[in-house]
Design a protein around this motif. Structure first.
Motif, PDB file in Angstrom:
ATOM      1  N   ALA A   1      -9.866 -16.153  17.595  1.00 53.13           N
ATOM      2  CA  ALA A   1      -8.887 -16.234  16.508  1.00 53.13           C
ATOM      3  C   ALA A   1      -7.766 -15.216  16.682  1.00 53.13           C
ATOM      4  O   ALA A   1      -6.608 -15.500  16.366  1.00 53.13           O
ATOM      5  CB  ALA A   1      -9.574 -16.026  15.159  1.00 53.13           C
TER       6      ALA A   1
ATOM      7  N   GLY B   1       0.804 -15.443  13.784  1.00 54.00           N
ATOM      8  CA  GLY B   1      -0.563 -15.961  13.839  1.00 54.00           C
ATOM      9  C   GLY B   1      -1.589 -14.859  14.037  1.00 54.00           C
ATOM     10  O   GLY B   1      -2.659 -14.876  13.430  1.00 54.00           O
TER      11      GLY B   1
ATOM     12  N   GLN C   1      -1.890 -12.976  10.746  1.00 48.41           N
ATOM     13  CA  GLN C   1      -2.623 -13.775   9.770  1.00 48.41           C
ATOM     14  C   GLN C   1      -4.112 -13.805  10.101  1.00 48.41           C
ATOM     15  O   GLN C   1      -4.953 -13.710   9.202  1.00 48.41           O
ATOM     16  CB  GLN C   1      -2.060 -15.189   9.714  1.00 48.41           C
ATOM     17  CG  GLN C   1      -0.697 -15.251   9.066  1.00 48.41           C
ATOM     18  CD  GLN C   1      -0.092 -16.637   9.095  1.00 48.41           C
ATOM     19  OE1 GLN C   1      -0.713 -17.602   9.522  1.00 48.41           O
ATOM     20  NE2 GLN C   1       1.153 -16.741   8.649  1.00 48.41           N
ATOM     21  N   ALA C   2      -4.454 -13.925  11.368  1.00 55.68           N
ATOM     22  CA  ALA C   2      -5.867 -13.911  11.778  1.00 55.68           C
ATOM     23  C   ALA C   2      -6.506 -12.578  11.417  1.00 55.68           C
ATOM     24  O   ALA C   2      -7.600 -12.531  10.841  1.00 55.68           O
ATOM     25  CB  ALA C   2      -5.987 -14.183  13.276  1.00 55.68           C
TER      26      ALA C   2
ATOM     27  N   SER D   1      -6.930 -12.415   7.578  1.00 53.26           N
ATOM     28  CA  SER D   1      -8.005 -13.241   7.007  1.00 53.26           C
ATOM     29  C   SER D   1      -9.378 -12.698   7.385  1.00 53.26           C
ATOM     30  O   SER D   1     -10.280 -12.651   6.548  1.00 53.26           O
ATOM     31  CB  SER D   1      -7.854 -14.701   7.427  1.00 53.26           C
ATOM     32  OG  SER D   1      -8.020 -14.856   8.809  1.00 53.26           O
TER      33      SER D   1
ATOM     34  N   ALA E   1     -14.061 -17.088   8.531  1.00 53.23           N
ATOM     35  CA  ALA E   1     -12.655 -16.683   8.417  1.00 53.23           C
ATOM     36  C   ALA E   1     -11.931 -16.953   9.736  1.00 53.23           C
ATOM     37  O   ALA E   1     -10.814 -17.479   9.749  1.00 53.23           O
ATOM     38  CB  ALA E   1     -12.551 -15.210   8.043  1.00 53.23           C
TER      39      ALA E   1
ATOM     40  N   THR F   1      -9.009 -19.813  10.364  1.00 51.15           N
ATOM     41  CA  THR F   1      -7.751 -19.396  10.977  1.00 51.15           C
ATOM     42  C   THR F   1      -7.440 -20.257  12.202  1.00 51.15           C
ATOM     43  O   THR F   1      -6.320 -20.747  12.372  1.00 51.15           O
ATOM     44  CB  THR F   1      -7.819 -17.906  11.380  1.00 51.15           C
ATOM     45  OG1 THR F   1      -7.949 -17.127  10.190  1.00 51.15           O
ATOM     46  CG2 THR F   1      -6.590 -17.474  12.132  1.00 51.15           C
TER      47      THR F   1
ATOM     48  N   ASN G   1      -6.382 -23.748  11.067  1.00 54.22           N
ATOM     49  CA  ASN G   1      -5.022 -23.797  10.537  1.00 54.22           C
ATOM     50  C   ASN G   1      -3.969 -23.630  11.626  1.00 54.22           C
ATOM     51  O   ASN G   1      -2.941 -24.289  11.596  1.00 54.22           O
ATOM     52  CB  ASN G   1      -4.807 -22.726   9.472  1.00 54.22           C
ATOM     53  CG  ASN G   1      -4.908 -23.277   8.080  1.00 54.22           C
ATOM     54  OD1 ASN G   1      -5.011 -24.476   7.876  1.00 54.22           O
ATOM     55  ND2 ASN G   1      -4.882 -22.390   7.109  1.00 54.22           N
ATOM     56  N   ARG G   2      -4.189 -22.739  12.565  1.00 55.36           N
ATOM     57  CA  ARG G   2      -3.175 -22.442  13.579  1.00 55.36           C
ATOM     58  C   ARG G   2      -3.195 -23.414  14.751  1.00 55.36           C
ATOM     59  O   ARG G   2      -2.156 -23.690  15.334  1.00 55.36           O
ATOM     60  CB  ARG G   2      -3.333 -21.012  14.103  1.00 55.36           C
ATOM     61  CG  ARG G   2      -3.147 -19.934  13.062  1.00 55.36           C
ATOM     62  CD  ARG G   2      -1.819 -19.946  12.389  1.00 55.36           C
ATOM     63  NE  ARG G   2      -0.765 -19.456  13.244  1.00 55.36           N
ATOM     64  CZ  ARG G   2       0.486 -19.315  12.855  1.00 55.36           C
ATOM     65  NH1 ARG G   2       0.830 -19.599  11.627  1.00 55.36           N
ATOM     66  NH2 ARG G   2       1.396 -18.894  13.684  1.00 55.36           N
TER      67      ARG G   2
ATOM     68  N   GLY H   1      -9.728 -17.303   5.095  1.00 56.88           N
ATOM     69  CA  GLY H   1      -9.066 -17.922   6.240  1.00 56.88           C
ATOM     70  C   GLY H   1      -8.014 -18.932   5.847  1.00 56.88           C
ATOM     71  O   GLY H   1      -6.909 -18.947   6.385  1.00 56.88           O
TER      72      GLY H   1
ATOM     73  N   THR I   1      -4.074 -17.640   6.194  1.00 55.75           N
ATOM     74  CA  THR I   1      -3.493 -18.235   7.400  1.00 55.75           C
ATOM     75  C   THR I   1      -2.697 -19.480   7.048  1.00 55.75           C
ATOM     76  O   THR I   1      -3.165 -20.337   6.308  1.00 55.75           O
ATOM     77  CB  THR I   1      -4.601 -18.615   8.400  1.00 55.75           C
ATOM     78  OG1 THR I   1      -5.429 -17.485   8.615  1.00 55.75           O
ATOM     79  CG2 THR I   1      -4.007 -19.058   9.718  1.00 55.75           C
TER      80      THR I   1
END
Length: 183
Positions: free
Chosen positions: A45, A57, A60-61, A64, A102, A106, A109-110, A152, A156
């Motif tokens: 992640a 990213g 955000q990882a 989360s 989490a 992530t 989502n990414r 997460g 994210t």
């Protein structure tokens, strides 16, 4: 479904955890398998966005995963429940499971479902392994999964591949083009 490089990484992480579980005769092997799964998902992640040059990213990882660890640790201190193996009073909730979910949320989502679904499978395996390792009760794992999924998916955001957008517009008196760019 086309297998991407990222999906191959997730599948490799899954494969790395499965032999440990298949041969698991005792709690220590299950605990080791859950460690590999949780740490592997965390590294993926955080590592995928770094490799791709995606600073947002990576932040955000980290956010989360960090939020899930903070929440799980706070609940462990607030509700000191004895572990099934009696080793200490940090059973509720499962920190490994919260961190794994989490990271998986992530990744989902990414990177999208092609990579996210295998990541969720690895996170689920981590939860099962924590129960089999006699470190958590089933409800510890469910709450940990909920914490991880929530942090997460809330922290994210989906990656926006479009760097520029051109939108034509018009009405009865005029027309034009709007350009939006992301820097």
């Amino acid at each position: 479904m086309k297998l991407t490089y990222n999906a191959a990484l997730i599948l490799a992480a899954t494969a790395a955890t499965l032999p440990s579980a298949a041969k698991a005769k005792d709690e220590k092997a299950w605990a080791t398998a859950s460690d590999v799964g949780a740490h592997g998902l965390t590294l993926i992640a955080l590592g995928l966005p770094i490799i791709k040059g995606d600073k947002q990213g990576a932040f955000q990882a980290a956010g989360s995963i960090g939020a899930s660890v903070l929440i799980a640790t706070g609940l462990k201190e607030t509700f000191p429940e004895l572990r099934p193996d009696g080793s200490n009073r940090k059973s509720f909730p499962s920190g490994h499971t919260s961190r794994a979910f989490a990271a998986a949320a992530t990744i989902y989502n990414r990177e999208g479902p092609a990579v996210g679904i295998p990541a969720m499978a690895v996170a689920s395996f981590v939860g099962v392994a924590r129960v089999q390792a006699d470190k958590h009760f089933w409800y510890d794992v469910l709450v940990g999964a909920g914490i991880g999924m929530t942090s997460g998916f809330l922290i994210t955001r989906q990656r926006n591949e479009k760097q520029a957008m051109i939108v034509p517009w018009g009405d009865t008196k005029s027309a034009g083009v709007s350009v939006a760019m992301r820097f």
